[in-house]
Design a protein around this motif. Structure first.
Motif, PDB file in Angstrom:
ATOM      1  N   MET A   1       2.203  -0.220  -6.347  1.00  0.00           N
ATOM      2  CA  MET A   1       1.120   0.730  -6.392  1.00  0.00           C
ATOM      3  C   MET A   1       1.715   2.128  -6.505  1.00  0.00           C
ATOM      4  N   ARG A   2       1.143   2.873  -7.404  1.00  0.00           N
ATOM      5  CA  ARG A   2       1.620   4.235  -7.591  1.00  0.00           C
ATOM      6  C   ARG A   2       1.008   5.167  -6.550  1.00  0.00           C
ATOM      7  N   ARG A   3       1.628   6.313  -6.388  1.00  0.00           N
ATOM      8  CA  ARG A   3       1.148   7.292  -5.412  1.00  0.00           C
ATOM      9  C   ARG A   3      -0.260   7.764  -5.753  1.00  0.00           C
ATOM     10  N   ILE A   4      -0.547   7.960  -7.031  1.00  0.00           N
ATOM     11  CA  ILE A   4      -1.873   8.422  -7.437  1.00  0.00           C
ATOM     12  C   ILE A   4      -2.927   7.362  -7.123  1.00  0.00           C
ATOM     13  N   ASP A   5      -2.557   6.087  -7.214  1.00  0.00           N
ATOM     14  CA  ASP A   5      -3.489   5.018  -6.872  1.00  0.00           C
ATOM     15  C   ASP A   5      -3.832   5.065  -5.383  1.00  0.00           C
ATOM     16  N   ALA A   6      -2.818   5.263  -4.551  1.00  0.00           N
ATOM     17  CA  ALA A   6      -3.050   5.344  -3.112  1.00  0.00           C
ATOM     18  C   ALA A   6      -3.935   6.544  -2.772  1.00  0.00           C
ATOM     19  N   LEU A   7      -3.689   7.678  -3.429  1.00  0.00           N
ATOM     20  CA  LEU A   7      -4.522   8.849  -3.187  1.00  0.00           C
ATOM     21  C   LEU A   7      -5.964   8.603  -3.642  1.00  0.00           C
ATOM     22  N   GLY A   8      -6.128   7.909  -4.741  1.00  0.00           N
ATOM     23  CA  GLY A   8      -7.471   7.578  -5.226  1.00  0.00           C
ATOM     24  C   GLY A   8      -8.211   6.668  -4.263  1.00  0.00           C
ATOM     25  N   ILE A   9      -7.512   5.713  -3.688  1.00  0.00           N
ATOM     26  CA  ILE A   9      -8.133   4.814  -2.714  1.00  0.00           C
ATOM     27  C   ILE A   9      -8.561   5.587  -1.478  1.00  0.00           C
ATOM     28  N   VAL A  10      -7.683   6.458  -0.979  1.00  0.00           N
ATOM     29  CA  VAL A  10      -8.017   7.264   0.201  1.00  0.00           C
ATOM     30  C   VAL A  10      -9.222   8.153  -0.088  1.00  0.00           C
ATOM     31  N   LEU A  11      -9.242   8.784  -1.246  1.00  0.00           N
ATOM     32  CA  LEU A  11     -10.369   9.630  -1.619  1.00  0.00           C
ATOM     33  C   LEU A  11     -11.651   8.807  -1.728  1.00  0.00           C
ATOM     34  N   TYR A  53      -5.369  -9.032   3.920  1.00  0.00           N
ATOM     35  CA  TYR A  53      -3.943  -8.832   3.618  1.00  0.00           C
ATOM     36  C   TYR A  53      -3.100  -9.848   4.390  1.00  0.00           C
ATOM     37  N   GLY A  54      -3.407 -10.010   5.675  1.00  0.00           N
ATOM     38  CA  GLY A  54      -2.678 -11.000   6.482  1.00  0.00           C
ATOM     39  C   GLY A  54      -2.859 -12.398   5.939  1.00  0.00           C
ATOM     40  N   TRP A  55      -4.067 -12.743   5.518  1.00  0.00           N
ATOM     41  CA  TRP A  55      -4.346 -14.068   4.960  1.00  0.00           C
ATOM     42  C   TRP A  55      -3.518 -14.295   3.685  1.00  0.00           C
ATOM     43  N   ARG A  56      -3.460 -13.293   2.818  1.00  0.00           N
ATOM     44  CA  ARG A  56      -2.672 -13.423   1.589  1.00  0.00           C
ATOM     45  C   ARG A  56      -1.181 -13.496   1.892  1.00  0.00           C
ATOM     46  N   ALA A  57      -0.731 -12.738   2.891  1.00  0.00           N
ATOM     47  CA  ALA A  57       0.694 -12.738   3.235  1.00  0.00           C
ATOM     48  C   ALA A  57       1.105 -14.080   3.811  1.00  0.00           C
ATOM     49  N   VAL A  58       0.287 -14.635   4.698  1.00  0.00           N
ATOM     50  CA  VAL A  58       0.607 -15.930   5.301  1.00  0.00           C
ATOM     51  C   VAL A  58       0.553 -17.036   4.251  1.00  0.00           C
ATOM     52  N   GLY A  59      -0.433 -16.959   3.360  1.00  0.00           N
ATOM     53  CA  GLY A  59      -0.567 -17.962   2.306  1.00  0.00           C
ATOM     54  C   GLY A  59       0.365 -17.743   1.133  1.00  0.00           C
ATOM     55  N   LYS A  60       1.202 -16.719   1.192  1.00  0.00           N
ATOM     56  CA  LYS A  60       2.131 -16.358   0.113  1.00  0.00           C
ATOM     57  C   LYS A  60       1.406 -16.237  -1.219  1.00  0.00           C
ATOM     58  N   TYR A  64       4.167 -10.111  -5.049  1.00  0.00           N
ATOM     59  CA  TYR A  64       5.613 -10.264  -4.943  1.00  0.00           C
ATOM     60  C   TYR A  64       6.006 -11.731  -4.997  1.00  0.00           C
ATOM     61  N   HIS A  65       5.311 -12.566  -4.232  1.00  0.00           N
ATOM     62  CA  HIS A  65       5.649 -13.987  -4.204  1.00  0.00           C
ATOM     63  C   HIS A  65       5.405 -14.632  -5.565  1.00  0.00           C
ATOM     64  N   GLN A  66       4.314 -14.259  -6.209  1.00  0.00           N
ATOM     65  CA  GLN A  66       4.013 -14.826  -7.523  1.00  0.00           C
ATOM     66  C   GLN A  66       5.055 -14.394  -8.551  1.00  0.00           C
ATOM     67  N   GLN A  67       5.455 -13.114  -8.519  1.00  0.00           N
ATOM     68  CA  GLN A  67       6.475 -12.647  -9.456  1.00  0.00           C
ATOM     69  C   GLN A  67       7.801 -13.360  -9.205  1.00  0.00           C
ATOM     70  N   ARG A  68       8.134 -13.576  -7.942  1.00  0.00           N
ATOM     71  CA  ARG A  68       9.385 -14.253  -7.625  1.00  0.00           C
ATOM     72  C   ARG A  68       9.364 -15.699  -8.103  1.00  0.00           C
ATOM     73  N   GLU A  69       8.250 -16.390  -7.908  1.00  0.00           N
ATOM     74  CA  GLU A  69       8.143 -17.770  -8.386  1.00  0.00           C
ATOM     75  C   GLU A  69       8.241 -17.832  -9.904  1.00  0.00           C
ATOM     76  N   ASP A  70       7.570 -16.914 -10.596  1.00  0.00           N
ATOM     77  CA  ASP A  70       7.628 -16.880 -12.067  1.00  0.00           C
ATOM     78  C   ASP A  70       9.057 -16.626 -12.542  1.00  0.00           C
ATOM     79  N   TYR A  71       9.749 -15.705 -11.856  1.00  0.00           N
ATOM     80  CA  TYR A  71      11.130 -15.404 -12.225  1.00  0.00           C
ATOM     81  C   TYR A  71      12.022 -16.626 -12.019  1.00  0.00           C
TER      82      TYR A  71
END
Length: 104
Positions: A1-11, A53-60, A64-71
């Protein structure tokens, strides 16, 4: 995520909170009650986001996990494609031999 995306979400969250406050005031709540309820809605939304977020992290099930598996799949496929037919036959024979010893 880019910095501008994070700022947009906060806004966006800030604007949603303000709109919730104004909407609750239009419904008939006084300023203090509207502020409490708009904050409560934002906190509930935040808890929901953290839980997802926790549910996705626990379920992998995260990017990141998908990119690693594809690689890893692409890496092993490339290595498999580089093998000569003799090397491939040798590896297949070894795998078959291991399967037979495991079933016994």
């Amino acid at each position: 995520m880019r910095r501008i995306d994070a700022l947009g979400i906060v806004l966006g969250i800030f604007i949603i909170g303000g709109l919730a406050y104004l909407g609750l005031q239009l419904v008939g709540l006084d300023g203090q009650q509207a502020g409490i309820w708009s904050q409560a809605l934002l906190v509930i939304g935040l808890i929901g986001w953290v839980a997802s977020y926790g549910w996705r992290a626990v379920g992998k099930n995260m990017t990141y996990h998908q990119q690693r598996e594809d690689y890893e799949q692409a890496f092993f496929q490339k290595r498999l494609d580089e093998l000569s037919p003799e090397e491939l036959a040798k590896i297949q024979a070894e795998i078959e031999q291991e399967r037979q010893t495991q079933t016994e």
